[in-house]
Design an enzyme around this catalytic site. Structure first.
Site, PDB file in Angstrom:
ATOM      1  CG  MET A   2      -2.118  -0.942   1.039  1.00 38.06           C
ATOM      2  SD  MET A   2      -3.170  -1.006   2.497  1.00 38.06           S
ATOM      3  CE  MET A   2      -2.188  -2.009   3.579  1.00 38.06           C
ATOM      4  CB  CYS A  19      -1.895  -0.474  -9.512  1.00 37.20           C
ATOM      5  SG  CYS A  19      -2.221   1.210  -9.017  1.00 37.20           S
TER       6      CYS A  19
END
Ligand SMILES: Cc1cc2nc3c(=O)[nH]c(=O)nc-3n(C[C@H](O)[C@H](O)[C@H](O)COP(=O)(O)O)c2cc1C
Length: 383
Positions: free
Chosen positions: A31, A121
């Site tokens: 993250m 992503c």
């Protein structure tokens, strides 16, 4: 002499590729802005067995287009301290040459347990920069070439979505169609030596949704991840997406290699202080948050001195992972407010700020064992 060195280097590369990724029954997701070295240090104090991921590092920040290391970038982006034996570096990129060189650089100087390629992503910032992130799922052959180049230097895994569409208008309910292209992706990529796939059980929408919205909609479809594992039993499939408790980890990972938790691990890290025992069958390494804070405060003091440079102070960064340690418990608000109020106090070290903040947390909370709910009398909670 030169020949001997070349043979030795080749042997070491072979050994790196043959090394196995650590067992991933539970992992904390990569993250950006969260899973930095400080967060990982804190989390490692509360779990020795979890697999931890770095934030994504784009391969191009480490090496240039020819594969040559960029000056100083290795230390800046890759440095970490001990505790990293079960940590995976996540790389972003789409050039086999650049990804291969970045993997080699990372593994030569920093002892990561393996490298993961980001194919999940959907951020336009990332996905829009050529074929990159989730957009790569549309080109399994390219991903296969990338992982082949990376695998020469490290054990490699891939993090992906169950599928990818251009916009919400293109979403379909046809699970078979979705599964077919996911299976084709996984089959193609696994031919190049990747046996572990971490699958975020949600379709990535490449445009029209913010990265945040892309983690909430469309709905998660964990059944597709289960199907992938049952049809590819030799692969190690890790499920991800709204696994929000240790119970969820156990339930969602049935029949799979494991489950990966993202946001919830930052929201309430202490909840996961039982994973070593409950998920891995090992002893939990820390007895209480008092002990955890004591160890982490020592780390903060050391890191604050060692990592300060040219007017930069790592104080905010080292304090950030601790902010949510008391989430949901008495004293959580006072703990955070005290850190906020004191973080600029030059008379205190970073560890001193944490120790001062801990004085506002009831003793029963500080001393509660992992998994134990502290009972705090109302007056103590209000203090
Ligand atoms: C703030 C933030 C940053 C993230 N950065 C990355 C990243 O660098 N690489 C990546 O593969 N996924 C990234 N993700 C996605 C997570 O790894 C994970 O797949 C996603 O949050 C779903 O898991 P969760 O529902 O448990 O949070 C990020 C998520 C968040 C919330």
């Amino acid at each position: 002499m030169r020949t001997a060195l070349i043979i030795m280097a080749a042997a070491l590369r072979g050994a790196a590729a043959l090394a196995k990724l650590p067992l991933e029954r539970f992992s904390v997701a990569p993250m950006m802005d969260y899973t930095d070295r400080h967060f990982r240090h804190l989390f490692r104090l509360l779990s020795r067995e979890s697999v931890l991921y770095t934030e994504m590092v784009t391969a191009n920040t480490l090496v240039d287009d020819t594969g040559a290391p960029r000056h100083g970038s290795g230390d800046r982006w890759l440095a970490h301290d001990d505790h990293e034996d079960k940590t995976i570096l996540q790389l972003g990129g789409s050039s086999p040459k650049v990804l291969g060189a970045a993997t080699e650089l990372a593994m030569a100087h920093h002892s990561y347990a393996g490298v993961n390629l980001n194919c999940g992503c959907p951020s336009e910032r990332v996905a829009g920069a050529g074929c990159f992130g989730a957009a790569l799922m549309r080109d399994p052959d390219q991903v296969a070439s990338c992982v082949k180049a990376m695998h020469r230097h490290a054990p490699v895994s891939v993090k992906c979505r169950i599928g990818v569409v251009d916009s919400v208008r293109d979403l379909s309910d046809d699970e078979d169609e979705l599964y077919t292209s996911l299976a084709r992706f996984v089959e193609t990529v696994s031919r190049e030596g990747v046996s572990r796939f971490i699958v975020h059980a949600r379709v990535a929408v490449l445009s029209g949704l913010s990265p945040d919205a892309n983690r909430k909609v469309p709905q998660i479809m964990p059944g597709i991840v289960q199907r992938l594992q049952s049809e590819f039993p030799a692969l190690e499939i890790v499920t991800n997406g709204e696994v929000n408790s240790v119970d969820d980890v156990l339930a969602r990972s049935t029949g799979l290699q494991g489950a990966m938790v993202g946001r919830d691990a930052c929201r309430r890290p202490w909840h996961y202080a039982v994973v070593d025992e409950e998920v891995f069958g090992a002893a939990n390494p820390v007895k209480s948050r008092r002990a955890l804070l004591d160890a982490y405060a020592h780390y903060c003091d050391r890191a604050e001195v060692e990592l300060a440079h040219d007017g930069y102070s790592p104080r905010r960064a080292v304090l950030k992972p601790a902010l949510t340690l008391f989430h949901g418990d008495a004293g959580a608000g006072a703990f955070k407010r005290t850190i906020d109020a004191l973080h600029k106090d030059a008379s205190l070290s970073a560890g001193g700020v944490l120790r001062a903040a801990a004085e506002h947390v009831p003793g029963a909370v500080l001393d509660a064992a992992p998994g134990e709910r502290a009972v705090v009398r109302r007056e103590a909670a209000a203090a």
